[in-house]
Design a protein around this motif. Sequence first.
Motif, PDB file in Angstrom:
ATOM      1  N   VAL A 158       1.073  -1.648  -0.173  1.00  0.00           N
ATOM      2  CA  VAL A 158      -0.166   0.199  -0.084  1.00  0.00           C
ATOM      3  C   VAL A 158       0.729   1.050   0.165  1.00  0.00           C
ATOM      4  CG1 VAL A 158      -2.071   1.718   1.056  1.00  0.00           C
ATOM      5  CG2 VAL A 158      -1.387  -1.050   0.932  1.00  0.00           C
ATOM      6  N   ALA A 159       1.012   1.799  -1.235  1.00  0.00           N
ATOM      7  CA  ALA A 159       1.360   3.201  -1.082  1.00  0.00           C
ATOM      8  C   ALA A 159       0.756   4.188  -0.599  1.00  0.00           C
ATOM      9  CB  ALA A 159       1.740   3.279  -2.548  1.00  0.00           C
ATOM     10  N   TRP A 160       0.789   5.031   0.711  1.00  0.00           N
ATOM     11  CA  TRP A 160      -0.240   6.050   1.010  1.00  0.00           C
ATOM     12  C   TRP A 160       0.645   7.102   0.424  1.00  0.00           C
ATOM     13  CZ3 TRP A 160      -3.926   3.933   4.108  1.00  0.00           C
ATOM     14  CH2 TRP A 160      -3.959   2.923   4.504  1.00  0.00           C
ATOM     15  N   ASP A 212       9.522   5.407   4.587  1.00  0.00           N
ATOM     16  CA  ASP A 212       9.367   6.133   3.690  1.00  0.00           C
ATOM     17  C   ASP A 212       9.899   5.841   2.498  1.00  0.00           C
ATOM     18  OD1 ASP A 212      11.481   8.030   4.144  1.00  0.00           O
ATOM     19  OD2 ASP A 212      10.976   6.980   5.764  1.00  0.00           O
ATOM     20  N   ARG A 213       9.199   6.954   1.346  1.00  0.00           N
ATOM     21  CA  ARG A 213      10.035   6.965   0.427  1.00  0.00           C
ATOM     22  C   ARG A 213       9.930   8.826  -0.127  1.00  0.00           C
ATOM     23  NH1 ARG A 213      12.721   3.090   0.735  1.00  0.00           N
ATOM     24  NH2 ARG A 213      12.879   0.935  -0.209  1.00  0.00           N
ATOM     25  N   ASN A 214      10.166   8.820  -1.608  1.00  0.00           N
ATOM     26  CA  ASN A 214      10.726   9.815  -2.134  1.00  0.00           C
ATOM     27  C   ASN A 214       9.019   9.835  -3.501  1.00  0.00           C
ATOM     28  OD1 ASN A 214      13.177  11.072  -0.595  1.00  0.00           O
ATOM     29  ND2 ASN A 214      13.870  10.692  -2.394  1.00  0.00           N
ATOM     30  N   TYR A 236       3.135   9.585  -3.782  1.00  0.00           N
ATOM     31  CA  TYR A 236       2.816   8.568  -2.295  1.00  0.00           C
ATOM     32  C   TYR A 236       4.720   8.885  -1.397  1.00  0.00           C
ATOM     33  CZ  TYR A 236      -0.841   7.182  -4.729  1.00  0.00           C
ATOM     34  OH  TYR A 236      -2.790   7.653  -5.546  1.00  0.00           O
ATOM     35  N   ASN A 237       4.409   8.513   0.025  1.00  0.00           N
ATOM     36  CA  ASN A 237       5.952   9.203   0.229  1.00  0.00           C
ATOM     37  C   ASN A 237       5.809   7.872   1.145  1.00  0.00           C
ATOM     38  OD1 ASN A 237       3.744  10.333   1.864  1.00  0.00           O
ATOM     39  ND2 ASN A 237       4.940  12.092   2.244  1.00  0.00           N
ATOM     40  N   LEU A 238       4.912   7.295   2.042  1.00  0.00           N
ATOM     41  CA  LEU A 238       4.785   6.027   3.088  1.00  0.00           C
ATOM     42  C   LEU A 238       4.152   4.692   2.273  1.00  0.00           C
ATOM     43  CD1 LEU A 238       5.576   5.563   6.058  1.00  0.00           C
ATOM     44  CD2 LEU A 238       3.032   6.082   6.308  1.00  0.00           C
TER      45      LEU A 238
END
Length: 160
Positions: free
Chosen positions: A75-77, A102-104, A111-113
Amino acid sequence: MTAEDITELDKNIIRVLQGDFPLVAEPYKTLAEQAGVSEEVFLERIRDMQATKKIRKMGAVLRHREVGFSANVLVAWEVPAARLDEIAQNMAKSPSVTHCYDRNTAPDWPYNLYTMVHGHSREECEQVVKQLGEANGVSKHVMLYSKHEWKKTAMKYFCE
């Protein structure tokens, strides 16, 4: 640190640790026997290798399908940056979440989480995702279901 900094005993212990963890009352005693040392020496060497950063972490690899979790979804939040740590910590507490990081973002990908959710069915995964979103006030997300598991192996060291 160079390869010479790791003794042959340490390499042997690392080899043993890379195998299956024995499901017995005294697993480290069993592993120590496999390494040819006492349990005390085995544990002492592990502590020393952790202290000197020769071993950074030890963990289990759960083969989730073998224990009945046949559905999983990444899941990308889209999470407000100011609440990222708070929400990530909350979501990581869920027993259904095995990974949380987390991601850029990118211009076309906000999406960052990311969380990996496991369940016995897609419906169960969707219910967990709904609960996570509601509990944290986050509604924007995408669900990326796994279709096929290609690889489930860990790195192996000193197996030459």
